[in-house]
Scaffold this motif. Structure first.
Motif, PDB file in Angstrom:
ATOM      1  N   HIS A  37     134.436  47.448 -12.320  1.00  0.00           N
ATOM      2  CA  HIS A  37     134.262  48.143 -13.710  1.00  0.00           C
ATOM      3  C   HIS A  37     134.839  47.676 -14.972  1.00  0.00           C
ATOM      4  O   HIS A  37     134.309  47.651 -16.047  1.00  0.00           O
ATOM      5  CB  HIS A  37     134.779  49.562 -13.620  1.00  0.00           C
ATOM      6  CG  HIS A  37     133.825  50.330 -12.827  1.00  0.00           C
ATOM      7  ND1 HIS A  37     133.475  50.271 -11.668  1.00  0.00           N
ATOM      8  CD2 HIS A  37     133.184  51.769 -13.078  1.00  0.00           C
ATOM      9  CE1 HIS A  37     132.402  51.266 -11.122  1.00  0.00           C
ATOM     10  NE2 HIS A  37     132.292  52.201 -12.238  1.00  0.00           N
ATOM     11  N   PHE A  38     136.147  47.404 -14.818  1.00  0.00           N
ATOM     12  CA  PHE A  38     136.818  46.726 -15.969  1.00  0.00           C
ATOM     13  C   PHE A  38     137.061  45.170 -16.038  1.00  0.00           C
ATOM     14  O   PHE A  38     138.107  44.729 -16.569  1.00  0.00           O
ATOM     15  CB  PHE A  38     138.166  47.415 -16.228  1.00  0.00           C
ATOM     16  CG  PHE A  38     138.078  49.120 -16.772  1.00  0.00           C
ATOM     17  CD1 PHE A  38     136.815  49.619 -17.147  1.00  0.00           C
ATOM     18  CD2 PHE A  38     139.103  49.826 -16.629  1.00  0.00           C
ATOM     19  CE1 PHE A  38     136.851  50.756 -17.667  1.00  0.00           C
ATOM     20  CE2 PHE A  38     138.909  51.212 -16.919  1.00  0.00           C
ATOM     21  CZ  PHE A  38     137.825  51.646 -17.480  1.00  0.00           C
ATOM     22  N   THR A  39     136.221  44.594 -15.396  1.00  0.00           N
ATOM     23  CA  THR A  39     136.602  43.199 -14.947  1.00  0.00           C
ATOM     24  C   THR A  39     135.367  42.106 -15.560  1.00  0.00           C
ATOM     25  O   THR A  39     134.365  42.916 -15.639  1.00  0.00           O
ATOM     26  CB  THR A  39     136.548  42.824 -13.522  1.00  0.00           C
ATOM     27  OG1 THR A  39     135.415  43.265 -13.010  1.00  0.00           O
ATOM     28  CG2 THR A  39     137.677  43.496 -12.714  1.00  0.00           C
ATOM     29  N   ASN A  96     136.359  51.373  -6.252  1.00  0.00           N
ATOM     30  CA  ASN A  96     136.404  50.132  -7.391  1.00  0.00           C
ATOM     31  C   ASN A  96     137.642  50.162  -8.015  1.00  0.00           C
ATOM     32  O   ASN A  96     138.536  50.835  -7.650  1.00  0.00           O
ATOM     33  CB  ASN A  96     135.125  50.236  -7.985  1.00  0.00           C
ATOM     34  CG  ASN A  96     135.331  51.606  -8.837  1.00  0.00           C
ATOM     35  OD1 ASN A  96     136.148  52.096  -9.583  1.00  0.00           O
ATOM     36  ND2 ASN A  96     134.145  52.344  -8.785  1.00  0.00           N
ATOM     37  N   ASP A  97     137.899  49.220  -8.973  1.00  0.00           N
ATOM     38  CA  ASP A  97     138.771  49.195  -9.674  1.00  0.00           C
ATOM     39  C   ASP A  97     139.377  50.537 -10.638  1.00  0.00           C
ATOM     40  O   ASP A  97     140.694  50.635 -10.784  1.00  0.00           O
ATOM     41  CB  ASP A  97     138.898  47.941 -10.497  1.00  0.00           C
ATOM     42  CG  ASP A  97     137.668  47.700 -11.590  1.00  0.00           C
ATOM     43  OD1 ASP A  97     136.814  48.316 -11.147  1.00  0.00           O
ATOM     44  OD2 ASP A  97     137.770  47.441 -12.796  1.00  0.00           O
ATOM     45  N   ILE A  98     138.754  51.319 -10.653  1.00  0.00           N
ATOM     46  CA  ILE A  98     139.056  52.605 -11.128  1.00  0.00           C
ATOM     47  C   ILE A  98     139.445  53.686 -10.136  1.00  0.00           C
ATOM     48  O   ILE A  98     140.361  54.397 -10.184  1.00  0.00           O
ATOM     49  CB  ILE A  98     137.834  53.251 -12.082  1.00  0.00           C
ATOM     50  CG1 ILE A  98     137.702  52.160 -13.459  1.00  0.00           C
ATOM     51  CG2 ILE A  98     138.266  54.790 -12.420  1.00  0.00           C
ATOM     52  CD1 ILE A  98     136.603  52.918 -14.251  1.00  0.00           C
ATOM     53  N   THR A  99     138.704  53.830  -9.204  1.00  0.00           N
ATOM     54  CA  THR A  99     139.064  55.139  -8.281  1.00  0.00           C
ATOM     55  C   THR A  99     139.610  54.305  -6.907  1.00  0.00           C
ATOM     56  O   THR A  99     140.416  55.364  -6.308  1.00  0.00           O
ATOM     57  CB  THR A  99     137.451  55.361  -7.530  1.00  0.00           C
ATOM     58  OG1 THR A  99     137.021  54.176  -6.930  1.00  0.00           O
ATOM     59  CG2 THR A  99     136.591  55.883  -8.613  1.00  0.00           C
ATOM     60  N   ASN A 130     146.216  44.986 -13.728  1.00  0.00           N
ATOM     61  CA  ASN A 130     147.030  45.407 -12.532  1.00  0.00           C
ATOM     62  C   ASN A 130     146.223  46.384 -11.562  1.00  0.00           C
ATOM     63  O   ASN A 130     146.520  46.065 -10.300  1.00  0.00           O
ATOM     64  CB  ASN A 130     148.211  46.489 -13.484  1.00  0.00           C
ATOM     65  CG  ASN A 130     149.070  47.037 -12.170  1.00  0.00           C
ATOM     66  OD1 ASN A 130     148.902  48.428 -11.858  1.00  0.00           O
ATOM     67  ND2 ASN A 130     149.868  46.271 -11.562  1.00  0.00           N
ATOM     68  N   ALA A 131     145.323  47.164 -12.087  1.00  0.00           N
ATOM     69  CA  ALA A 131     144.440  47.705 -10.954  1.00  0.00           C
ATOM     70  C   ALA A 131     143.895  46.769  -9.985  1.00  0.00           C
ATOM     71  O   ALA A 131     143.957  47.089  -8.822  1.00  0.00           O
ATOM     72  CB  ALA A 131     143.467  48.719 -11.668  1.00  0.00           C
ATOM     73  N   VAL A 132     143.500  45.829 -10.530  1.00  0.00           N
ATOM     74  CA  VAL A 132     142.582  44.721  -9.477  1.00  0.00           C
ATOM     75  C   VAL A 132     143.793  44.126  -8.651  1.00  0.00           C
ATOM     76  O   VAL A 132     143.572  44.020  -7.540  1.00  0.00           O
ATOM     77  CB  VAL A 132     142.120  43.452 -10.395  1.00  0.00           C
ATOM     78  CG1 VAL A 132     141.645  42.511  -9.424  1.00  0.00           C
ATOM     79  CG2 VAL A 132     141.126  44.117 -11.419  1.00  0.00           C
ATOM     80  N   VAL A 133     144.884  43.996  -9.212  1.00  0.00           N
ATOM     81  CA  VAL A 133     146.052  43.386  -8.383  1.00  0.00           C
ATOM     82  C   VAL A 133     146.442  44.394  -7.229  1.00  0.00           C
ATOM     83  O   VAL A 133     146.456  44.256  -6.092  1.00  0.00           O
ATOM     84  CB  VAL A 133     147.452  43.195  -9.015  1.00  0.00           C
ATOM     85  CG1 VAL A 133     148.603  42.871  -8.267  1.00  0.00           C
ATOM     86  CG2 VAL A 133     147.231  41.928  -9.945  1.00  0.00           C
TER      87      VAL A 133
END
Lengths: 423, 166
Positions: A66-68, A35-38, A77-80
């Protein structure tokens, strides 16, 4: 040689003739996710290996849940990072906000995971897919990065513990309550390194949406996987997702003389809805034993209890009533499909008219990410899976865990309440 | 990355049972991946000054089920980033345990963590699993790692292990 269902699935994913608990295996993975964290960390580790390709572009999911919708610039930025990696390596299963849902509700719904699979995910609640008869296990980002490259994972073959649920399930008692009572009995490390296998007459009659929370919270007892052997209810669900390996699923069961580390039997007829009190999921009390625990926030959602049946039962209790003036009610369907279904059935309207909010899918407040963070001294009741110190926000806030019916009743009353108290 | 062939010496920071990964590094910091940045917030929920108290090479000693909860690899990274050289516990939660092997954070299991106190000076021989409490003048022997896990630890983690295998 006789085997448990977990051993059979693992054996099917190695080139060995036989395996026993304690053996180390280098197993073939059917599906993996992050996911966007891991996943950003997994991508870094994958890149250290210098591979030009991933093992299979169709067997990896990158789920920004998670943070979306992105809660801040770093989350954006993590999603990008996920999106660009998916594009560069032609990974099929990347989902944008508007199509994304909470990973452990979304992947079953899309028919990407199912009975007999070996699934690894860089998220501890990956064990949720055990409800479909998969051997699914949460691990870290490095394991995921290595799996992107090789399609393999190292595993120590675990022992299995069998949990048998007998008797009759009382009104207002759901899958969440079965697992909370179980964790209360064995403790937060009661199944550490082991597989929890769930069976018995109560499980056999349990609808799918009540099975997910059971496997989902196996990790809260430390388990490596939490498996419900597939049956007619599983097959019906898998059919609805066009699952391709139904025939294989129908031949998956634990042998009668399979060896278990322990067998636990419960009489569910005595159980009422359970509430896990701060700050451990094992700190469980029957709801009637709690004396007017005042609340500031109620959250109904998460990979544990954000399914359509969860929203239906909550809406049934809330319909035509008002959320207590001192309470914030936050309802979060787990996927877009559930979100739309809740709108179609008028559930969203019930929550909003009662004075609650109805959010788009996100993990959000469950892990103290966004969409409902607690201040110092605030108290929440949530249908989520963890009530650790500071989990939903301030280190001096408090989280109680329950099923959606108790959560809904409590939002109306303003304190932790039995659903029967709301008339 | 550390291999097993070394001796660690450091001061003890003591914690109880069931220290979970939310307590090791809270979710609000998970949009970072740099170990040093994560290290600044390590254990903040349990002790807001923890990272300031740690000197490089110090050791965490805890009770049962250390690292339970989420799979976030940020947890062992935060511990490393804070300057901790090794974690000793009565037992570790499964995902945390394998994350430590995979990223090369030394961990050891002993039964008698109750006997070790905050600020004790420990000397650990990672190869043999021998722990000397120099302050209390006690010796402990950690459980050995199975051969397969040791092959990962010896090369400093899973990615290095994979590089060697191919």
């Amino acid at each position: 040689m006789s085997h448990t269902i977990a051993e059979k699935i693992l054996l099917n994913h190695t080139d060995k003739k036989d395996i026993r608990p304690g053996d180390f295996i280098w197993a073939n993975v059917d599906f993996c996710l992050g996911n966007d964290i891991t996943a950003p960390l997994a991508i870094e580790e994958f890149k250290r290996l210098g591979r030009k390709k991933v093992f299979d572009t169709d067997k990896i999911a990158l789920i920004p849940d998670h943070f979306t919708p992105a809660k801040d610039m770093r989350a954006a930025n993590a999603v990008v990072v996920l999106k660009e990696f998916a594009k560069e390596f032609k990974i099929k299963h990347y989902y944008e906000v508007g199509r994304v849902g909470i990973e452990h509700a979304l992947l079953p719904e899309l028919g990407l995971v199912g009975a007999g699979d070996l699934v690894i995910g860089a998220d501890s609640h990956t064990c949720t897919y055990g409800a479909l008869g998969a051997f699914a296990s949460g691990m870290g980002s490095t394991d995921l990065g290595a799996c992107f490259a090789t399609g393999k994972v190292w595993l120590k073959v675990p022992e299995s513990i069998k949990f048998v649920y007998n008797g009759k399930r009382n009104k207002w008692v759901g899958g969440k309550d079965l697992i909370l009572h179980t964790i209360a009995d064995i403790g937060v490390e009661g199944a550490n390194y082991a597989v929890m296998e769930f069976c018995g007459e109560v499980i056999e009659k349990l609808p799918m949406d009540d099975r997910f929370p059971i496997s989902n919270m196996a990790i809260e007892a430390g388990a490596k996987a939490g498996i419900i052997p597939p049956d007619e209810i599983t097959f019906k669900y898998l059919k609805s997702t066009n699952w391709p390996r139904l025939k294989y699923a129908k031949n998956l069961f634990s042998d009668k003389d399979a060896r278990y580390l322990k067998i636990k039997e419960y009489d569910c007829s005595k159980w009422e809805p359970a509430v896990a009190c701060p700050h451990l999921p094992s700190n469980v009390k029957p709801v009637s034993a709690l004396k007017k625990v005042r609340l500031d926030q109620v959250v109904i959602g998460s990979c544990t209890n954000g399914h359509i049946d969860d929203l239906r039962i909550a809406a049934k209790i809330i319909k035509g009533k008002y959320v207590h003036p001192g309470i914030r009610l936050i309802v979060i369907p787990a996927t877009q499909k559930i979100y739309l279904q809740a709108i179609k059935e008028g559930l969203a309207e019930i929550f909003v008219k009662a004075g609650g909010v109805f959010s788009t899918p996100t993990c959000g407040p469950c892990l103290g990410g966004h969409m409902g963070i607690l201040d110092k001294g605030e108290v929440a009741l949530a249908t989520t899976n963890r009530n650790f110190l500071g989990r939903m926000g301030h280190p001096e806030s408090f989280v109680y865990l329950s099923n959606p019916a108790v959560a809904a009743a409590s939002a109306i009353k303003g304190y932790i309440s039995h659903p029967e108290e709301v008339k | 990355m550390r291999s097993l062939n070394m001796v660690i010496k450091g001061k003890v920071h003591k914690f109880g049972d069931n220290v979970n990964t939310d307590e090791i590094i809270a979710a609000r910091y998970l949009n970072a991946t740099d170990p040093e940045e994560l290290g600044c917030y390590c254990m903040e929920t349990l002790d807001k000054d923890f990272s300031k108290k740690v000197s490089k090479g110090d050791i965490i000693v805890a009770g049962k089920n250390f690292g339970c909860g989420s799979s976030r690899e940020h947890a062992p990274l935060a511990i490393k980033g804070a300057g901790i050289s090794c974690v000793i516990a009565q037992s570790f939660a499964r995902i945390f345990y394998r994350n430590c092997l995979n990223i090369g954070l030394p961990i050891l299991e002993i039964e008698q963590t109750d006997k070790i106190n905050t600020s004790d000076l420990l000397e650990i021989d990672l190869a043999s699993g021998k722990i000397r409490d120099l302050s209390a003048n006690e010796n402990y022997q950690a459980s050995p790692f199975p051969e397969f896990m040791r092959s990962i630890i010896d090369v400093g983690g899973l990615i290095n292990w994979l590089k060697k295998m191919v």
